[in-house]
Design a protein around this motif. Structure first.
Motif, PDB file in Angstrom:
ATOM      1  N   THR A  23     -26.540   2.450  -6.965  1.00 53.58           N
ATOM      2  CA  THR A  23     -25.880   3.123  -5.437  1.00 53.58           C
ATOM      3  C   THR A  23     -24.215   2.570  -5.819  1.00 53.58           C
ATOM      4  OG1 THR A  23     -27.687   3.318  -4.480  1.00 53.58           O
ATOM      5  CG2 THR A  23     -25.701   3.490  -3.202  1.00 53.58           C
ATOM      6  N   ARG A  24     -23.502   3.696  -5.652  1.00 57.89           N
ATOM      7  CA  ARG A  24     -21.958   3.458  -5.645  1.00 57.89           C
ATOM      8  C   ARG A  24     -21.317   3.748  -4.388  1.00 57.89           C
ATOM      9  NH1 ARG A  24     -24.127   5.220 -10.067  1.00 57.89           N
ATOM     10  NH2 ARG A  24     -23.544   4.250 -11.972  1.00 57.89           N
ATOM     11  N   MET A  25     -20.633   2.967  -3.892  1.00 62.86           N
ATOM     12  CA  MET A  25     -19.773   3.260  -2.586  1.00 62.86           C
ATOM     13  C   MET A  25     -18.197   3.083  -2.654  1.00 62.86           C
ATOM     14  SD  MET A  25     -22.360   1.870   0.540  1.00 62.86           S
ATOM     15  CE  MET A  25     -22.166   0.374  -0.212  1.00 62.86           C
ATOM     16  N   LEU A  26     -17.582   4.035  -2.359  1.00 58.23           N
ATOM     17  CA  LEU A  26     -16.099   3.723  -2.171  1.00 58.23           C
ATOM     18  C   LEU A  26     -15.522   3.943  -0.911  1.00 58.23           C
ATOM     19  CD1 LEU A  26     -14.739   5.756  -5.227  1.00 58.23           C
ATOM     20  CD2 LEU A  26     -15.110   3.557  -5.339  1.00 58.23           C
ATOM     21  N   GLU A  27     -14.901   2.910  -0.334  1.00 59.66           N
ATOM     22  CA  GLU A  27     -13.848   3.094   0.954  1.00 59.66           C
ATOM     23  C   GLU A  27     -12.516   3.684   0.585  1.00 59.66           C
ATOM     24  OE1 GLU A  27     -13.265   0.651   4.789  1.00 59.66           O
ATOM     25  OE2 GLU A  27     -13.226  -0.415   2.908  1.00 59.66           O
ATOM     26  N   LYS A  33      -1.737  13.354  -1.704  1.00 58.00           N
ATOM     27  CA  LYS A  33      -1.656  13.261  -3.147  1.00 58.00           C
ATOM     28  C   LYS A  33      -2.339  12.426  -3.736  1.00 58.00           C
ATOM     29  CE  LYS A  33       2.729  15.817  -3.035  1.00 58.00           C
ATOM     30  NZ  LYS A  33       4.031  15.817  -3.481  1.00 58.00           N
ATOM     31  N   VAL A  34      -2.720  11.137  -3.051  1.00 58.78           N
ATOM     32  CA  VAL A  34      -3.209   9.931  -3.679  1.00 58.78           C
ATOM     33  C   VAL A  34      -4.447   9.615  -2.866  1.00 58.78           C
ATOM     34  CG1 VAL A  34      -2.752   7.530  -4.241  1.00 58.78           C
ATOM     35  CG2 VAL A  34      -1.068   9.003  -4.690  1.00 58.78           C
ATOM     36  N   ARG A  35      -5.436   8.994  -3.767  1.00 59.45           N
ATOM     37  CA  ARG A  35      -6.507   8.476  -2.894  1.00 59.45           C
ATOM     38  C   ARG A  35      -6.428   7.090  -2.980  1.00 59.45           C
ATOM     39  NH1 ARG A  35      -6.931  12.821  -1.091  1.00 59.45           N
ATOM     40  NH2 ARG A  35      -8.933  14.209  -0.962  1.00 59.45           N
ATOM     41  N   GLN A  36      -6.537   6.338  -2.126  1.00 60.24           N
ATOM     42  CA  GLN A  36      -6.310   4.619  -2.061  1.00 60.24           C
ATOM     43  C   GLN A  36      -7.672   4.123  -1.743  1.00 60.24           C
ATOM     44  OE1 GLN A  36      -3.563   2.792  -2.384  1.00 60.24           O
ATOM     45  NE2 GLN A  36      -4.437   0.945  -2.148  1.00 60.24           N
ATOM     46  N   VAL A  37      -8.433   3.381  -3.106  1.00 53.21           N
ATOM     47  CA  VAL A  37      -9.522   2.661  -2.850  1.00 53.21           C
ATOM     48  C   VAL A  37      -9.338   1.224  -2.114  1.00 53.21           C
ATOM     49  CG1 VAL A  37     -11.447   1.921  -4.292  1.00 53.21           C
ATOM     50  CG2 VAL A  37     -10.346   4.027  -4.854  1.00 53.21           C
ATOM     51  N   PHE A 380      -5.765   1.481  -6.635  1.00 56.99           N
ATOM     52  CA  PHE A 380      -6.775   0.616  -6.315  1.00 56.99           C
ATOM     53  C   PHE A 380      -6.108  -0.457  -5.360  1.00 56.99           C
ATOM     54  CE2 PHE A 380      -9.075   3.206  -9.537  1.00 56.99           C
ATOM     55  CZ  PHE A 380     -10.368   2.964  -9.080  1.00 56.99           C
ATOM     56  N   SER A 381      -6.785  -1.031  -4.539  1.00 60.42           N
ATOM     57  CA  SER A 381      -6.469  -2.266  -3.679  1.00 60.42           C
ATOM     58  C   SER A 381      -6.851  -3.200  -4.519  1.00 60.42           C
ATOM     59  CB  SER A 381      -6.991  -2.396  -2.292  1.00 60.42           C
ATOM     60  OG  SER A 381      -8.275  -2.497  -2.309  1.00 60.42           O
ATOM     61  N   ASN A 382      -6.145  -4.507  -4.051  1.00 63.75           N
ATOM     62  CA  ASN A 382      -6.415  -5.904  -4.831  1.00 63.75           C
ATOM     63  C   ASN A 382      -8.084  -6.104  -4.662  1.00 63.75           C
ATOM     64  OD1 ASN A 382      -4.056  -6.200  -5.699  1.00 63.75           O
ATOM     65  ND2 ASN A 382      -3.326  -7.497  -3.834  1.00 63.75           N
ATOM     66  N   ASP A 383      -8.576  -5.835  -3.500  1.00 58.60           N
ATOM     67  CA  ASP A 383     -10.001  -5.878  -3.423  1.00 58.60           C
ATOM     68  C   ASP A 383     -10.909  -5.151  -4.319  1.00 58.60           C
ATOM     69  OD1 ASP A 383      -9.955  -8.038  -1.488  1.00 58.60           O
ATOM     70  OD2 ASP A 383      -9.785  -6.387   0.303  1.00 58.60           O
ATOM     71  N   PHE A 398     -15.241  10.198  -5.841  1.00 56.64           N
ATOM     72  CA  PHE A 398     -13.860  10.618  -5.547  1.00 56.64           C
ATOM     73  C   PHE A 398     -13.840  12.343  -5.266  1.00 56.64           C
ATOM     74  CE2 PHE A 398     -12.776   7.175  -8.608  1.00 56.64           C
ATOM     75  CZ  PHE A 398     -11.933   6.457  -7.613  1.00 56.64           C
ATOM     76  N   GLY A 399     -14.639  13.032  -6.035  1.00 54.19           N
ATOM     77  CA  GLY A 399     -14.662  14.542  -5.821  1.00 54.19           C
ATOM     78  C   GLY A 399     -15.161  14.900  -4.374  1.00 54.19           C
TER      79      GLY A 399
END
Length: 595
Positions: A23-27, A33-37, A380-383, A398-399
């Motif tokens: 299972t994959r999760m992204l906050e 224009k940009v996605r910040q993970v 991508f953040s540092n975390d 992402f999509g």
């Protein structure tokens, strides 16, 4: 081009894809224009909690999800699910270019014509994938999803204490993210999932075609399990881990020879270390260790190498079964788009972790293959920095944040309507209270009230004007259908069903059954098959009987042979099928009842 917009109003969401093994999760912080993970999580899906997209135990799985989110420090409770399931049916259709509201009504009205089943228990949604300027038409991808499948995700979210912002289908998630890419040439993108592979052709930002092949990395894992070469490969997850750690895909004879030398050296080293370990322990511990050793302890080095070589061959054949299906998609696209040849293949999804899969695909499909850089316009953040190199695994996550289809079960729709009615009712009571307390100015309030009602009614009338246009379009389409039906009845031949028949065969037949030849003559279809066992041959005949276009099945002959070189068994047989007679009157009667 007008686009369907399911706007994600939340600035931060958790995008989730639940797979059979992981299972994959992204906050994600959503920008224009940009996605910040912010955070990224990958964990093993608990066993027996999901079956082809269905959540079997929402309560048990919710505990695991909440625990993982807490450990990662994810506090966001607005979530998006993107679903992968072979039971989600898609169909590409063309409609007249209308306003989005009208397109939604047209799709709902024609849904029973798009799919070969009663859609009353399905949720139907669509996505605009292209436009034909000359014909003034939109190309749509229409999806039919079981209401029960969607409901189990809402039950899961409720158990988690989360709010579902939207739901999407993996195929649409792929396409929506690709529309943001800078791909210029005609490209084919393969999302190699666990149980399926989604194949999408992109031409200058528009979807040329999308198909779902019902084979994924589990096809390779099952092949490895069936060889009984590795004692630890008892589950698909365990076999998949071995495929990710060791190269099992055979591409050329030179590769094969190098692989044999490396394996033989490894076998000798393993045997040496086993003996060394046994000598370093006492007698009782040594006896216990011998009992726990695999069957390889009693085999010679050459015998072990032969077993592993056989496993490598079976896994490679399973991978080629996927490429053969993708090759048919490429050939079909080329026949319909002779001026837009595919020049590049990109692969993404969980399957890219299998060693050598990109090289095998390139060799089999004879096109350049590379892993798709899904992290374009992503930070991508540092975390979450450790996942930056694994971005392709999160393609669907992402999509799903771009323009999801917005799938919702019927219960959720009804609940939202009741909520809106409650708000309106509360407003009416407040208005009534104001009228009662304002008796002195009742006349003035009455006048303003009547004006307000008049404006609301006029607005409602204006909003419903589209019904007249829709009615005219419907009447015109019915006249055209009647005229075309007359011509179709006069010119129909059994061969016209061939395309639908082939699609039905691809869905019904076992993945390890090979069709060597297909001949259609009148209402008789002859198929030449080969399988590895007679049991597989019996399964082919059973599955053939489920194909709705086939009325009668006759087996012409079965021949079992053994290859002297590989010692592999092959069962070859010919099946003669009598096709169902086409009954135009029954079809018209069914259409009349649907209306």
């Amino acid at each position: 081009m007008a686009k369907q917009k399911n706007v994600i109003k939340q600035k931060r969401v958790v995008s989730i894809e639940i797979g059979a093994t992981q299972t994959r999760m992204l906050e994600i912080e959503i920008g224009k224009k940009v996605r910040q993970v912010i955070k990224a999580v990958v964990f093993d899906t608990p066993e027996n909690t999901i079956d082809d997209g269905h959540i079997l135990e929402p309560g048990k799985f919710a505990e695991q999800m909440v625990e993982q989110m807490m450990e990662a420090g994810i506090k966001t409770r607005d979530i998006i699910f993107t679903v992968s399931s072979n039971k989600i049916i898609s169909r590409e259709v063309t409609v007249t270019a209308l306003k989005e509201k009208l397109i939604k009504n047209v799709v709902a009205a024609e849904a029973n014509d798009y799919f070969p089943m009663d859609v009353s228990e399905y949720i139907v949604a669509h996505s605009i994938i292209g436009r034909n300027e000359a014909e003034h038409q939109y190309r749509l991808m229409v999806y039919a999803v079981s209401d029960t499948l969607l409901q189990c995700y809402y039950s899961l979210a409720e158990e988690m204490g989360c709010n579902i912002v939207s739901m999407d289908f993996v195929g649409n998630s792929m396409y929506q993210w690709l529309t943001r890419s800078t791909l210029q040439d005609v490209s084919l993108i393969m999302q190699v999932n666990e149980t399926s592979t989604t194949v999408t052709v992109i031409d200058k930002g528009e979807m040329g075609m999308q198909r779902t092949v019902n084979s994924g990395v589990f096809t390779l894992a099952d092949a490895l399990i069936d060889t009984h070469c590795y004692d630890e490969a008892t589950t698909q997850a365990a076999a998949l881990k071995i495929l990710q750690e060791e190269e099992f895909l055979s591409i050329s004879e030179e590769d094969e020879e190098r692989w044999k030398k490396r394996q033989l050296l490894r076998i000798v080293k393993d045997r040496f270390h086993r003996i060394e370990d046994l000598q370093s322990v006492d007698e009782d511990a040594a006896a216990e260790a011998v009992d726990e050793l695999s069957v390889e302890r009693i085999l010679s080095n050459d015998e072990i190498l032969h077993r592993r070589l056989n496993a490598r061959g079976e896994v490679s054949e399973a991978a080629r079964a996927i490429t053969s299906k993708v090759q048919r998609v490429i050939e079909y696209y080329a026949s319909n788009h002779p001026d837009a040849a595919i020049s590049q293949i990109y692969i993404t999804g969980p399957g890219i972790a299998v060693q050598g899969i990109d090289r095998l695909f390139a060799a089999e499909l004879e096109l350049p293959v590379e892993v798709y850089n899904v992290t374009e316009s992503v930070e991508f953040s540092n975390d979450a920095k450790e996942f930056e190199e694994r971005g392709a695994e999160f393609f669907a996550c992402f999509g799903a944040t771009v323009n999801p289809v917005g799938l919702r079960p019927e219960a959720a729709v009804v609940k939202e309507k009741k909520k809106n009615i409650a708000i309106i009712t509360a407003g009416i009571f407040v208005a009534a209270g104001v009228v009662i307390t304002g008796v002195i100015v009742a006349a003035l309030i009455q006048i303003n009230y009547e004006k307000g009602v008049k404006e609301i009614l006029e607005k409602q009338i204006a909003e419903l004007e589209y019904i007249e246009e829709l009615s005219r379009l419907y009447d015109a389409s019915q006249r055209s259908i009647a005229e075309v039906s007359v011509v179709d009845d006069l010119s129909f031949s059994e061969g016209e069903q061939l395309g639908e028949l082939i699609v039905a065969l691809e869905k019904a037949l076992p993945s390890r059954a090979l069709v060597h030849a297909l001949t259609l003559s009148g209402d008789t279809l002859m198929l030449n098959f080969s399988t590895v066992t007679k049991e597989e041959a019996a399964k082919v005949l059973i599955q053939l009987a489920t194909v709705p276009y086939i009325a009668e099945i006759n087996v012409a002959g079965i021949v079992e042979s053994v290859d002297e070189t590989t010692k592999r068994t092959e069962v070859a047989f010919t099946v003669n099928c009598i096709l169902q007679k086409y009954d135009s009157s029954a079809e018209k009667q069914a259409e009349g009842e649907a209306q």
